[in-house]
Write a protein that holds these residues in place. Structure first.
Motif, PDB file in Angstrom:
ATOM      1  N   ILE A 194      63.288   5.098 -14.357  1.00  8.81           N
ATOM      2  CA  ILE A 194      62.798   5.905 -13.238  1.00  8.81           C
ATOM      3  C   ILE A 194      62.852   5.051 -11.981  1.00  8.81           C
ATOM      4  O   ILE A 194      62.332   3.931 -11.959  1.00  8.81           O
ATOM      5  CB  ILE A 194      61.360   6.406 -13.482  1.00  8.81           C
ATOM      6  N   VAL A 195      63.485   5.582 -10.951  1.00 11.66           N
ATOM      7  CA  VAL A 195      63.630   4.861  -9.684  1.00 11.66           C
ATOM      8  C   VAL A 195      62.916   5.651  -8.591  1.00 11.66           C
ATOM      9  O   VAL A 195      63.198   6.831  -8.380  1.00 11.66           O
ATOM     10  CB  VAL A 195      65.113   4.671  -9.308  1.00 11.66           C
ATOM     11  N   GLU A 196      61.969   5.007  -7.916  1.00 10.16           N
ATOM     12  CA  GLU A 196      61.272   5.623  -6.792  1.00 10.16           C
ATOM     13  C   GLU A 196      61.655   4.904  -5.507  1.00 10.16           C
ATOM     14  O   GLU A 196      61.667   3.672  -5.455  1.00 10.16           O
ATOM     15  CB  GLU A 196      59.755   5.542  -6.988  1.00 10.16           C
ATOM     16  N   LYS A 197      61.954   5.681  -4.477  1.00  8.48           N
ATOM     17  CA  LYS A 197      62.345   5.096  -3.201  1.00  8.48           C
ATOM     18  C   LYS A 197      61.171   4.346  -2.581  1.00  8.48           C
ATOM     19  O   LYS A 197      60.029   4.797  -2.637  1.00  8.48           O
ATOM     20  CB  LYS A 197      62.830   6.185  -2.245  1.00  8.48           C
ATOM     21  N   GLY A 198      61.482   3.203  -1.979  1.00  7.93           N
ATOM     22  CA  GLY A 198      60.439   2.386  -1.374  1.00  7.93           C
ATOM     23  C   GLY A 198      60.749   2.044   0.067  1.00  7.93           C
ATOM     24  O   GLY A 198      61.804   2.384   0.607  1.00  7.93           O
ATOM     25  N   ILE A 199      59.817   1.348   0.698  1.00  8.57           N
ATOM     26  CA  ILE A 199      59.965   0.947   2.093  1.00  8.57           C
ATOM     27  C   ILE A 199      61.072  -0.093   2.218  1.00  8.57           C
ATOM     28  O   ILE A 199      61.225  -0.969   1.360  1.00  8.57           O
ATOM     29  CB  ILE A 199      58.630   0.372   2.616  1.00  8.57           C
ATOM     30  N   ASN A 200      61.847   0.013   3.294  1.00 15.49           N
ATOM     31  CA  ASN A 200      62.937  -0.931   3.572  1.00 15.49           C
ATOM     32  C   ASN A 200      63.931  -1.019   2.414  1.00 15.49           C
ATOM     33  O   ASN A 200      64.447  -2.092   2.090  1.00 15.49           O
ATOM     34  CB  ASN A 200      62.372  -2.328   3.877  1.00 15.49           C
ATOM     35  N   ASN A 201      64.169   0.140   1.783  1.00 13.78           N
ATOM     36  CA  ASN A 201      65.136   0.244   0.683  1.00 13.78           C
ATOM     37  C   ASN A 201      64.779  -0.618  -0.525  1.00 13.78           C
ATOM     38  O   ASN A 201      65.645  -0.926  -1.351  1.00 13.78           O
ATOM     39  CB  ASN A 201      66.549  -0.109   1.171  1.00 13.78           C
ATOM     40  N   GLU A 202      63.520  -1.032  -0.636  1.00 11.12           N
ATOM     41  CA  GLU A 202      63.071  -1.791  -1.805  1.00 11.12           C
ATOM     42  C   GLU A 202      62.493  -0.799  -2.816  1.00 11.12           C
ATOM     43  O   GLU A 202      61.306  -0.471  -2.794  1.00 11.12           O
ATOM     44  CB  GLU A 202      62.031  -2.839  -1.394  1.00 11.12           C
ATOM     45  N   ASN A 203      63.354  -0.319  -3.692  1.00 11.47           N
ATOM     46  CA  ASN A 203      62.956   0.723  -4.628  1.00 11.47           C
ATOM     47  C   ASN A 203      62.099   0.165  -5.764  1.00 11.47           C
ATOM     48  O   ASN A 203      62.232  -0.991  -6.164  1.00 11.47           O
ATOM     49  CB  ASN A 203      64.194   1.403  -5.216  1.00 11.47           C
ATOM     50  N   LYS A 204      61.232   1.023  -6.268  1.00 14.36           N
ATOM     51  CA  LYS A 204      60.418   0.686  -7.431  1.00 14.36           C
ATOM     52  C   LYS A 204      61.115   1.236  -8.669  1.00 14.36           C
ATOM     53  O   LYS A 204      61.462   2.418  -8.718  1.00 14.36           O
ATOM     54  CB  LYS A 204      59.023   1.300  -7.288  1.00 14.36           C
ATOM     55  N   GLU A 205      61.325   0.376  -9.662  1.00 15.39           N
ATOM     56  CA  GLU A 205      62.013   0.798 -10.878  1.00 15.39           C
ATOM     57  C   GLU A 205      61.155   0.498 -12.102  1.00 15.39           C
ATOM     58  O   GLU A 205      60.493  -0.530 -12.167  1.00 15.39           O
ATOM     59  CB  GLU A 205      63.359   0.074 -11.013  1.00 15.39           C
ATOM     60  N   GLU A 206      61.174   1.415 -13.046  1.00 14.41           N
ATOM     61  CA  GLU A 206      60.491   1.180 -14.316  1.00 14.41           C
ATOM     62  C   GLU A 206      61.374   1.695 -15.442  1.00 14.41           C
ATOM     63  O   GLU A 206      61.846   2.834 -15.400  1.00 14.41           O
ATOM     64  CB  GLU A 206      59.126   1.855 -14.352  1.00 14.41           C
ATOM     65  N   GLU A 207      61.584   0.832 -16.438  1.00 14.61           N
ATOM     66  CA  GLU A 207      62.475   1.170 -17.545  1.00 14.61           C
ATOM     67  C   GLU A 207      61.664   1.589 -18.768  1.00 14.61           C
ATOM     68  O   GLU A 207      60.621   1.016 -19.072  1.00 14.61           O
ATOM     69  CB  GLU A 207      63.360  -0.030 -17.886  1.00 14.61           C
ATOM     70  N   PHE A 208      62.164   2.604 -19.464  1.00 12.20           N
ATOM     71  CA  PHE A 208      61.516   3.111 -20.672  1.00 12.20           C
ATOM     72  C   PHE A 208      62.512   3.049 -21.828  1.00 12.20           C
ATOM     73  O   PHE A 208      63.698   3.338 -21.651  1.00 12.20           O
ATOM     74  CB  PHE A 208      61.066   4.560 -20.480  1.00 12.20           C
ATOM     75  N   SER A 209      62.013   2.691 -22.988  1.00 13.49           N
ATOM     76  CA  SER A 209      62.865   2.704 -24.176  1.00 13.49           C
ATOM     77  C   SER A 209      62.023   3.121 -25.377  1.00 13.49           C
ATOM     78  O   SER A 209      60.813   2.861 -25.425  1.00 13.49           O
ATOM     79  CB  SER A 209      63.496   1.328 -24.415  1.00 13.49           C
ATOM     80  N   PHE A 210      62.644   3.776 -26.299  1.00 11.56           N
ATOM     81  CA  PHE A 210      61.948   4.162 -27.521  1.00 11.56           C
ATOM     82  C   PHE A 210      62.968   4.285 -28.652  1.00 11.56           C
ATOM     83  O   PHE A 210      64.175   4.411 -28.421  1.00 11.56           O
ATOM     84  CB  PHE A 210      61.173   5.471 -27.342  1.00 11.56           C
ATOM     85  N   ARG A 211      62.435   4.241 -29.865  1.00 14.48           N
ATOM     86  CA  ARG A 211      63.277   4.317 -31.056  1.00 14.48           C
ATOM     87  C   ARG A 211      62.923   5.572 -31.839  1.00 14.48           C
ATOM     88  O   ARG A 211      61.745   5.940 -31.943  1.00 14.48           O
ATOM     89  CB  ARG A 211      63.053   3.077 -31.923  1.00 14.48           C
ATOM     90  N   TYR A 212      63.945   6.212 -32.362  1.00 18.76           N
ATOM     91  CA  TYR A 212      63.717   7.415 -33.158  1.00 18.76           C
ATOM     92  C   TYR A 212      64.540   7.332 -34.441  1.00 18.76           C
ATOM     93  O   TYR A 212      65.749   7.075 -34.402  1.00 18.76           O
ATOM     94  CB  TYR A 212      64.115   8.670 -32.374  1.00 18.76           C
ATOM     95  N   ILE A 213      63.869   7.516 -35.585  1.00 20.11           N
ATOM     96  CA  ILE A 213      64.553   7.574 -36.877  1.00 20.11           C
ATOM     97  C   ILE A 213      64.414   9.000 -37.400  1.00 20.11           C
ATOM     98  O   ILE A 213      63.303   9.520 -37.533  1.00 20.11           O
ATOM     99  CB  ILE A 213      63.956   6.569 -37.879  1.00 20.11           C
ATOM    100  N   SER A 214      65.528   9.616 -37.677  1.00 23.89           N
ATOM    101  CA  SER A 214      65.520  11.036 -38.037  1.00 23.89           C
ATOM    102  C   SER A 214      64.926  11.263 -39.421  1.00 23.89           C
ATOM    103  O   SER A 214      65.010  10.405 -40.307  1.00 23.89           O
ATOM    104  CB  SER A 214      66.943  11.596 -37.993  1.00 23.89           C
TER     105      SER A 214
END
Length: 574
Positions: free
Chosen positions: A424-444
């Motif tokens: 997820i990328v959120e726009k920030g001041i002076n083009n300094e964006n806030k980023e947060e990465e998500f990951s998950f595992r799924y076994i069927s």
């Protein structure tokens, strides 16, 4: 630099959908209480929650106005309301009342606060105060100039202070300083600071001096703001958000101006400036923000919408009229279904066009039974094609805007082992964006089995996994490794696996904008303690003394009329 945020208004849920679909990065709305537009339809609590979800699924944000002045008896209700907004993931609240800012700071510090334009914070020292009070954005008053904003922005950068700056870019202007007006309250008891302005500035007045008329007209009315010609200056000044006014306006209005400014900000070609002129406006001004003077901002000739000037009637033969096209700014071609107005002196008579006898670049001939005359001005007030173009924004649509990476392997017992990742990328001041990465595992739960007939291929798996449908995601990368030979699984099972992964990703996306359970419990505890203490306070007794009444009079007749009333003091200036 590009403006990071286009902020659109919405008076109800359908308009919110239109605004987001038309390109708004954020939308500001109000609940049924505590907003400065009490006569808009506004949002129920359920609609606010629904709006937050729709916005976040589309990468947009929701700001809720809590920008009226609060009475003491409303304090508990407003605190509980703010806590609700915090729980459902509202991105920010817009506040005017200093007491509310203090309450949020102490009770709900995780709730983002924007200082309303009605706070009139307009210099560097004000912003230092805002930083100390947990405010993350300043909504500048409409009276501040772009030069002053640039000066403030430069000081903020030099001081390494992160403060988002927001300005109004389009829509109605208040006569008084940033809406801090008491005329409506004084005249009708409807306070603009309580969301109930009766708009006395849009009425006609006679200006008298010693019983002589010295002026008539809409003496307090202003033109509407439109900064599209100065977007580059506003961007260069360090403005983060461009706000469009109009929570009392229709879906057509909001859709048109949002779509126009989206394309103008992005530098796209099109007739977007003409589109802005076709929806309601009181003729445009660049406003104080682009250094216009009061005489250029005020629009005392009219307080209503007229439309885009086409030209004048040059010939009339029975019902057939010829209109010369004289607008040098916009090329205008009329269509069946368009609305036009005939202006004679201060009166406008309108029709919808149901016939066009002839049209060239120089003139148009139509038939009308309206009582018009040669020399009348003709104005385009409604464009059917512009209206029809807005229909594509009216239905709920989730934009596939977030890249999702899938890495597919198999477990020893032939279940799918899928690692998913997105950011997820959120726009920030002076083009300094806030980023947060998500990951998950799924076994069927489903296992692959030996194929009895045709085995499933890698292409089959890719085809099903790439179908993200009406979600916020699209498959950015898909790797498949270690697929067992001659194996089979029903296509329906693959589809179920894909839906499960997308549901999990959507859940993580929506939860990102909400406080975690630990913070909610701590906040709820603080609020419960506050409410208990607040209700225990003794109420201040109401004063029973009568207020003295003084009047101003400029003639003896008025003095005689009021002589029997309990007047404390007269101010007499004949």
């Amino acid at each position: 630099m590009t403006l990071p945020e286009l902020l659109a208004p919405a008076g109800d849920y359908d308009i919110l959908v239109t605004a987001i679909n038309a390109g708004a990065d954020a939308v500001y709305i109000s609940g049924e209480r505590f907003g400065a537009r009490a006569f808009a339809k506004n949002f129920t609590l359920e609609e606010i929650e629904k709006s937050v979800e729709y916005a976040h699924l589309n990468g947009a944000k929701i700001h809720v106005t809590v920008n009226t002045l609060i009475n003491n008896f409303e304090v508990v209700d407003v605190v509980k309301y703010l806590f609700y907004l915090y729980k459902v993931g509202v991105d920010a609240v817009i506040v005017q009342d200093l007491g509310i800012i203090e309450l949020i700071k102490n009770l709900i510090p995780g709730l983002e606060v924007h200082a309303s334009t009605q706070m009139t914070l307009s210099d560097y020292d004000c912003i230092l105060w805002a930083v100390e009070n947990n405010i993350s954005r300043i909504v500048f008053p409409r009276e501040i100039s772009v030069d002053k904003i640039a000066e403030i922005s430069k000081k903020l950068q030099e001081s390494d202070i992160n403060m988002e700056l927001e300005v109004f870019g389009h829509g109605a202007l208040c006569y008084c300083f940033s809406g801090n007006c008491y005329i409506s309250s004084y005249n009708s008891g409807r306070s603009g600071n309580r969301g109930a302005c009766a708009q006395p500035c849009r009425k006609q007045y006679k200006l008298k001096y010693k019983n002589y008329n010295v002026g008539n007209g809409y003496l307090l009315s202003t033109h509407d703001l439109a900064v599209y010609k100065g977007l580059d200056k506003i961007e260069d000044a360090g403005v983060f958000s461009l706000k469009l006014e109009g929570r009392m306006k229709s879906a057509d209005y909001v859709g048109t101006i949002t779509n126009a400014y989206r394309h103008l900000i992005d530098g796209d070609e099109g007739d977007y400036e003409k589109d802005l002129s076709l929806v309601f406006n009181r003729q445009f001004t660049d406003g104080y923000i682009l250094n216009q003077k009061p005489g250029q901002v005020l629009g005392r000739e009219s307080s209503g919408h007229e439309g885009v000037y086409i030209g004048k009637i040059t010939e009339k033969e029975g019902d057939l009229i010829t209109i010369a096209k004289e607008n040098e700014e916009f090329k205008i071609n009329l269509d069946i279904g368009d609305g036009i107005g005939f202006k004679y002196k201060d009166k406008i008579k309108g029709i919808y066009i149901d016939n066009i006898k002839e049209q060239t670049d120089e003139y148009i001939k139509i038939e009308t039974t309206r009582n018009v005359r040669e020399g009348d001005q003709v104005l385009l007030s409604y464009s059917k094609s512009t209206h029809d173009n807005l229909k594509k924004f009216k239905n709920e649509t989730i934009k596939q805007s977030i890249p999702l990476d899938l890495d597919i392997k198999w477990t020893e017992d032939l279940r799918l082992n899928i690692n998913a990742k997105f950011k997820i990328v959120e726009k920030g001041i002076n083009n300094e964006n806030k980023e947060e990465e998500f990951s998950f595992r799924y076994i069927s739960e489903t296992k692959f089995e030996p194929a009895q007939k045709r085995p499933v291929s890698i292409e089959d798996i890719e085809k099903q996994m790439l179908k993200t449908g009406s979600t916020s995601f699209y498959i950015n990368s898909l790797s498949i490794d270690g697929m067992p030979e001659n194996s089979f699984v029903p296509i329906g099972k693959l589809n179920k696996i894909r839906r499960t992964i997308l549901d999990k990703a959507t859940e993580l996306l929506l939860d990102y904008y909400k406080p975690d359970k630990k913070e909610l419990r701590a906040t709820n505890k603080r609020i419960s303690q506050f409410v208990k203490e607040y209700k225990s306070y003794a109420y201040i007794p109401v004063r029973n003394e009568k207020l003295n009444l003084s009047i101003f009079a400029d003639n003896l007749e008025l003095l005689k009329m009021t002589s029997k009333l309990p007047i404390h003091k007269y101010f007499f200036d004949p």
